[in-house]
Design a protein around this motif. Structure first.
Motif, PDB file in Angstrom:
ATOM      1  N   SER A   1      49.878  46.754  65.304  1.00 52.63           N
ATOM      2  CA  SER A   1      48.991  47.373  66.296  1.00 52.63           C
ATOM      3  C   SER A   1      48.364  46.322  67.197  1.00 52.63           C
ATOM      4  O   SER A   1      47.811  45.321  66.712  1.00 52.63           O
ATOM      5  N   THR A   2      48.439  46.546  68.501  1.00 58.63           N
ATOM      6  CA  THR A   2      47.793  45.656  69.457  1.00 58.63           C
ATOM      7  C   THR A   2      46.300  45.618  69.179  1.00 58.63           C
ATOM      8  O   THR A   2      45.666  46.660  68.988  1.00 58.63           O
ATOM      9  N   SER A   3      45.741  44.432  69.140  1.00 58.73           N
ATOM     10  CA  SER A   3      44.311  44.323  68.812  1.00 58.73           C
ATOM     11  C   SER A   3      43.693  43.125  69.529  1.00 58.73           C
ATOM     12  O   SER A   3      44.370  42.170  69.868  1.00 58.73           O
TER      13      SER A   3
ATOM     14  N   PRO B   1      40.323  37.006  59.919  1.00 55.56           N
ATOM     15  CA  PRO B   1      39.909  37.604  61.198  1.00 55.56           C
ATOM     16  C   PRO B   1      39.995  36.627  62.371  1.00 55.56           C
ATOM     17  O   PRO B   1      39.694  35.437  62.232  1.00 55.56           O
ATOM     18  N   ARG B   2      40.506  37.141  63.516  1.00 52.33           N
ATOM     19  CA  ARG B   2      40.503  36.449  64.805  1.00 52.33           C
ATOM     20  C   ARG B   2      41.472  35.256  64.877  1.00 52.33           C
ATOM     21  O   ARG B   2      41.678  34.699  65.957  1.00 52.33           O
ATOM     22  N   MET B   3      42.061  34.869  63.755  1.00 52.03           N
ATOM     23  CA  MET B   3      42.845  33.637  63.741  1.00 52.03           C
ATOM     24  C   MET B   3      44.165  33.768  64.513  1.00 52.03           C
ATOM     25  O   MET B   3      44.608  32.818  65.161  1.00 52.03           O
TER      26      MET B   3
ATOM     27  N   ALA C   1      47.861  32.213  68.722  1.00 50.19           N
ATOM     28  CA  ALA C   1      48.821  32.681  69.729  1.00 50.19           C
ATOM     29  C   ALA C   1      48.420  32.298  71.146  1.00 50.19           C
ATOM     30  O   ALA C   1      49.279  31.979  71.979  1.00 50.19           O
ATOM     31  N   HIS C   2      47.117  32.325  71.433  1.00 48.73           N
ATOM     32  CA  HIS C   2      46.682  32.137  72.824  1.00 48.73           C
ATOM     33  C   HIS C   2      45.571  31.101  72.991  1.00 48.73           C
ATOM     34  O   HIS C   2      45.076  30.917  74.106  1.00 48.73           O
TER      35      HIS C   2
ATOM     36  N   ALA D   1      41.260  36.641  72.206  1.00 45.42           N
ATOM     37  CA  ALA D   1      42.399  37.086  73.013  1.00 45.42           C
ATOM     38  C   ALA D   1      43.084  38.303  72.393  1.00 45.42           C
ATOM     39  O   ALA D   1      43.083  38.493  71.174  1.00 45.42           O
ATOM     40  N   GLU D   2      43.670  39.118  73.256  1.00 47.22           N
ATOM     41  CA  GLU D   2      44.457  40.258  72.789  1.00 47.22           C
ATOM     42  C   GLU D   2      45.851  39.784  72.390  1.00 47.22           C
ATOM     43  O   GLU D   2      46.459  38.974  73.083  1.00 47.22           O
TER      44      GLU D   2
END
Length: 440
Positions: free
Chosen positions: A257-259, A284-286, A291-292, A297-298
């Motif tokens: 799922s995109t998050s 969380p958030r890692m 990735a970005h 970031a999404e």
């Protein structure tokens, strides 16, 4: 067995074996060059014996790599004729340069093997260095061609055909640098730890054997250093995948799922039907940061990818986890070894450390195989990402399963022969350093 599956399995078998031969051919020449350098500087016979032993290993893997590479070149045309029809004029340049590098490598290896008593020491050492440099160049050129399949460039696709072809742009596509860097380091990690592990196991049988002790030191210096830098190249490569191939990244991470922000998933078993990863640990958030470079970031998930364009999520995710876990283990061992060197500790004399290195003998090549599974399976269903699907490129010729069985039998036999030859070479040259013969 349907053609598509048989063709993909045959390529997987061929690549799976060839990549081992190629990695050794890229890294081991530098081990023999270091050993000869130490012999020239110190005059100690053990280093010349190591260089000779490893050079024979290079020759063996060079020959088997040439055979397996030739098989792969035929397979590209026989199994994937539609792909080669369109892709050949575009990404042919790196293959031609690879042939040139292979030619230089063959000449330099011949000079090294037969020039011990005919060339000056430093000239002879230089030929060994040329073997290593040309071997690495050869690997980089092949990886550049594969990178083009993941990041197509240098052409325009009009009405089902490539036009306005630019081979230079195709070769230096957006993915070539990250893939080449990651693969080159992987070759040094895998070969360094494999050689160190083999000699460590033999050293356990004869703890005072100078031949094996020095072999472990040299190979761990190279393998350990490469392992320390490998996560950095992996991070660089992963960021590129996030931008160019979001479906592959989502499959690697089990990110359905995109998050925003996105958690990093460690371990677990993906369930494509329920679109969850069972038994996983989440940080969380890692994933957003990895990735970005931004914790907020999404990260695009598989929910934004058409279902028919999903890679096989379970295989890609598990292979990625194996690769990362193996890399972390070897990185930690590399850091520990260099820390021990810095503290002046003779860690090579510790049996528990030798056992640890010995257990890790295959770990680098396990990581290499897992990484190539991620690269190839994670690109599916595309053979040229976003341009041509794999099912549209396969040959209609029936009976591909029989060539699959033949190739599998051939590589298994070839592997047995290589292992036997390598073992005989190492035992023969190291026997003069056995404790019983030298008096300890």
């Amino acid at each position: 067995m349907e053609n598509l599956l048989a063709a993909r399995l045959q390529m997987a078998v061929s690549l799976g074996f060839h990549i081992i031969f190629a990695c050794v051919g890229m890294a081991m020449p530098f081990l023999m060059a270091i050993a000869e350098y130490r012999w020239i500087k110190s005059g100690q016979q053990v280093y010349q014996d190591l260089a000779k032993a490893w050079s024979r290993g290079v020759a063996i893997f060079f020959a088997t790599g040439a055979v397996s590479g030739t098989v792969l070149s035929f397979e590209l045309g026989m199994l994937w004729p539609t792909f080669m029809e369109h892709a050949g004029p575009i990404f042919g340049m790196p293959f031609s340069w690879e042939g040139t590098a292979f030619f230089v490598e063959a000449i330099a290896l011949g000079l090294f093997l037969y020039g011990w008593d005919k060339l000056r020491p430093w000239t002879h050492w230089l030929t060994g260095l040329v073997v290593g440099v040309s071997g690495v160049a050869s690997g980089i050129f092949v990886v550049a061609a594969n990178a083009w399949m993941n990041s197509p460039a240098g052409f325009e696709w009009v009405n089902g055909a490539a036009v306005n072809i630019d081979p230079v742009a195709a070769m230096f596509n957006d993915a070539w640098l990250s893939q080449a860097l990651h693969m080159t380091l992987a070759a040094f990690v895998a070969t360094g730890f494999a050689v160190a592990g083999l000699h460590a196991l033999l050293l356990l049988r004869d703890p005072k054997n100078l031949f094996h002790r020095e072999a472990v030191k040299i190979s761990l210096i190279i393998g350990g250093l490469a392992a320390i830098f490998q996560p950095l190249s992996g991070d660089y490569a992963a960021k590129g995948v996030a931008d160019r191939q979001p479906a592959k990244l989502a499959a690697m991470e089990g990110h359905f799922s995109t998050s925003q922000p996105a958690p990093l998933v460690i371990g677990g078993i993906p369930d494509e039907e329920q679109q969850v990863v069972h038994y996983a640990i989440e940080i969380p958030r890692m994933l957003s940061f990895l990735a970005h470079g931004n914790f907020d970031a999404e990260v695009k998930g598989l929910d934004q990818i058409p279902r028919e364009e999903w890679p096989p999520v379970v295989i890609t995710h598990i292979a990625f986890q194996i690769m990362v876990a193996s890399g972390i283990i070897m990185m930690l061992l590399g850091l520990f070894y260099y820390y021990a060197l810095w503290r002046g500790k003779k860690i090579i004399r510790k049996r528990w450390f030798l056992w640890l290195i010995g257990i890790c003998t295959p770990l680098g090549f396990i990581a290499v195989e897992a990484g190539w599974i991620v690269t190839e399976v994670g690109r599916q269903p595309w053979i040229i990402y976003g341009v041509m699907k794999t099912r549209d490129a396969v040959t209609p010729m029936p009976g591909l399963q029989y060539s699959l069985y033949l190739i599998l039998a051939l590589y298994l036999l070839l592997s047995v022969i290589v292992i036997w030859l390598m073992y005989r070479q190492i035992i023969t040259l190291s026997s003069r350093y056995e404790t019983a013969k030298t008096g300890g």
